[in-house]
Design a protein around this motif. Structure first.
Motif, PDB file in Angstrom:
ATOM      1  N   PHE A  42       0.849  -1.299   0.042  1.00 47.12           N
ATOM      2  CA  PHE A  42      -0.020  -0.054   0.040  1.00 47.12           C
ATOM      3  C   PHE A  42       0.890   1.321  -0.084  1.00 47.12           C
ATOM      4  O   PHE A  42       0.411   2.218  -0.503  1.00 47.12           O
ATOM      5  N   ASN A  43       1.915   1.397   0.862  1.00 46.96           N
ATOM      6  CA  ASN A  43       2.907   2.411   0.880  1.00 46.96           C
ATOM      7  C   ASN A  43       3.494   2.738  -0.503  1.00 46.96           C
ATOM      8  O   ASN A  43       3.758   3.995  -0.826  1.00 46.96           O
ATOM      9  N   GLU A  44       3.767   1.561  -0.996  1.00 44.85           N
ATOM     10  CA  GLU A  44       4.433   1.672  -2.573  1.00 44.85           C
ATOM     11  C   GLU A  44       3.441   2.486  -3.513  1.00 44.85           C
ATOM     12  O   GLU A  44       4.007   3.227  -4.086  1.00 44.85           O
ATOM     13  N   ILE A  45       2.413   1.902  -3.373  1.00 47.99           N
ATOM     14  CA  ILE A  45       1.329   2.761  -4.061  1.00 47.99           C
ATOM     15  C   ILE A  45       1.071   4.417  -3.924  1.00 47.99           C
ATOM     16  O   ILE A  45       0.926   5.330  -4.579  1.00 47.99           O
ATOM     17  N   ARG A  46       0.864   4.211  -2.384  1.00 47.07           N
ATOM     18  CA  ARG A  46       0.683   5.712  -2.027  1.00 47.07           C
ATOM     19  C   ARG A  46       1.750   6.779  -2.270  1.00 47.07           C
ATOM     20  O   ARG A  46       1.712   7.749  -2.705  1.00 47.07           O
ATOM     21  N   GLU A  47       2.962   6.096  -1.995  1.00 45.10           N
ATOM     22  CA  GLU A  47       4.157   7.136  -2.387  1.00 45.10           C
ATOM     23  C   GLU A  47       4.378   7.485  -3.616  1.00 45.10           C
ATOM     24  O   GLU A  47       4.890   8.441  -4.269  1.00 45.10           O
TER      25      GLU A  47
END
Length: 444
Positions: free
Chosen positions: A154-159
């Motif tokens: 999720f953090n990869e997509i958000r960042e």
């Protein structure tokens, strides 16, 4: 006397056979060895003594019913030689056994090579199976490991700034679905919060203005985290989560968003007096009542009435039930729930909502049953005085009753059993508020 009879019988048998053959075997009650060439009279027990290898016989025991003796007995007129197997026959049997043993395949027997290949193609070798099990063992992960991977994804997509992109919608759906499944367990929900899941996943999802789907995911995940989980509820308030949740709910106008937001709010408020004290103030009630005027489905609006009904029932139970401890009673009493609802004019808010949506309720008997049940639960001791003096409230109940009456007339029989039960609930509510009618039928 019995012994004397047996001896006489033995003597008679002996005398009878002695006239014909002097080598007749004379039996007694005891086992005796049979001599070579002796003839065995009828009705004797005959056995082979395994210790001596000799044949023995004795008289039958007339009163014995024991059939478990491992002895041989002769048939009338048979001689001992009839039970013997000659050496020639035994030798013949041994030869047959030798021939059978020689026909058993030896170690040098070989299968057809093509058949062996076919068999090997159907099954995996031991080494292949062992390697696959080893690989599977390496893939096993704990719930905590899986959650860490979901956070990372999720953090990869958000960042990368891609949360609102349609291309990653399926990936996000899977992430939130897996997280919801995990946090159903209390320990996993606490782990989710300790990993900063509220800050890193839920708030970013609820802050999305371009993706309604992501906001729905955020509300549902939040509701699942705090549902029946006191530790998670406390942790959410430590992060000012209650106020943020109410604000995000008030900003939602889509049916799916409002429905998911009410699920999250209900999960937080139910069975948690502290949250009710903090959030159900005049401002909180006004935000809830605004949902009555939003352009969302009737069933979603009804969730507000249902939530308040549940809270009132929980409140009454806590104050009156014998099994509830004193501390819990005091916590619920301090919420002043009913007083707060009356000050927020809930009875009139509910009356207006009920009347303006009477057509929608009349079209759905399930919804009719639910709304009548929810309103009845807060009527006694809170809203009965207001509703009993309102002609529009009575008119709405009569519309529901008569609509059900018409549909019952069209259906009839067993098919109308459920409708009859719903209508009975409506009639009961009418009688509680306005008494039994003087005539058989009220007119609208």
């Amino acid at each position: 006397m019995k012994v004397l009879v047996k001896v006489l019988v033995a003597l008679l048998v002996t005398l009878c056979y002695a006239t014909k053959n002097d080598t007749v075997f004379v039996a007694t009650d005891e086992w005796q060895e049979i001599g070579d060439g002796q003839t065995i009279p009828q009705g004797l027990h005959v056995r082979i003594n395994l210790q001596t290898g000799k044949k023995e016989a004795k008289m039958l025991e007339q009163e014995s019913n024991d059939t478990s003796r491992s002895t041989l007995s002769t048939v009338p007129g048979a001689t001992v030689q009839d039970h013997d197997v000659g050496n020639s026959e035994r030798l013949a049997n041994m030869e047959k056994l030798k021939e059978a043993l020689q026909r058993i395949p030896t170690d040098d027997f070989k299968f057809d090579e093509n058949e062996l290949k076919k068999v090997k193609a159907k099954f995996k070798s031991y080494e292949e199976i062992r390697q696959e099990l080893k690989d599977a063992q390496m893939e096993i992960k704990t719930d905590s490991d899986i959650m860490a991977d979901l956070f990372e994804h999720f953090n990869e997509i958000r960042e990368a700034g891609r949360l609102a992109e349609a291309a990653v919608k399926t990936e996000l759906d899977v992430i939130f679905e897996d997280l919801q499944y995990l946090v159903h367990q209390i320990d996993n929900a606490v782990d989710f919060i300790s990993r900063q899941g509220i800050e890193q996943i839920i708030w970013p999802a609820l802050n999305q203005t371009e993706s309604s789907t992501l906001k729905v995911h955020g509300f549902k995940l939040l509701g699942t985290v705090v549902q029946n989980n006191p530790k998670a509820k406390v942790a959410l308030f430590e992060r000012n989560g209650g106020g943020i949740l109410l604000t995000k709910l008030s900003q939602s106008s889509d049916t799916s968003e409002v429905s998911a937001g009410l699920y999250a709010l209900g999960s937080l408020l139910r069975k948690f007096p502290f949250a009710q004290t903090e959030l159900l103030n005049p401002h909180g009630y006004s935000l809830l009542f605004e949902i009555f005027n939003k352009k969302v489905d009737l069933r979603v609006k009804f969730k507000v009435v249902k939530l308040i009904s549940d809270l009132v029932q929980d409140y009454d139970h806590a104050l009156t039930a014998l099994e509830v401890d004193a501390l819990t009673k005091e916590q619920y009493r301090s919420t002043n729930l009913k007083e707060g609802l009356l000050k927020a004019d809930y009875c009139n808010q509910a009356r207006e909502f009920f009347h303006h949506n009477k057509v929608g309720f009349a079209q759905d008997e399930n919804l009719t049953e639910e709304v009548v049940e929810a309103l009845r639960s807060v009527s006694e001791g809170m809203c009965a005085d207001t509703w009993s003096r309102c002609a529009l409230f009575r008119h709405t109940l009569l519309v529901l009753r008569n609509t059900l009456d018409t549909r019952l007339g069209e259906l009839g029989g067993k098919d109308g059993a459920y409708l009859g039960e719903v209508q009975a609930e409506v009639v009961r509510f009418l009688e509680e508020l306005y008494g039994k009618p003087k005539e058989s039928r009220d007119e609208l």
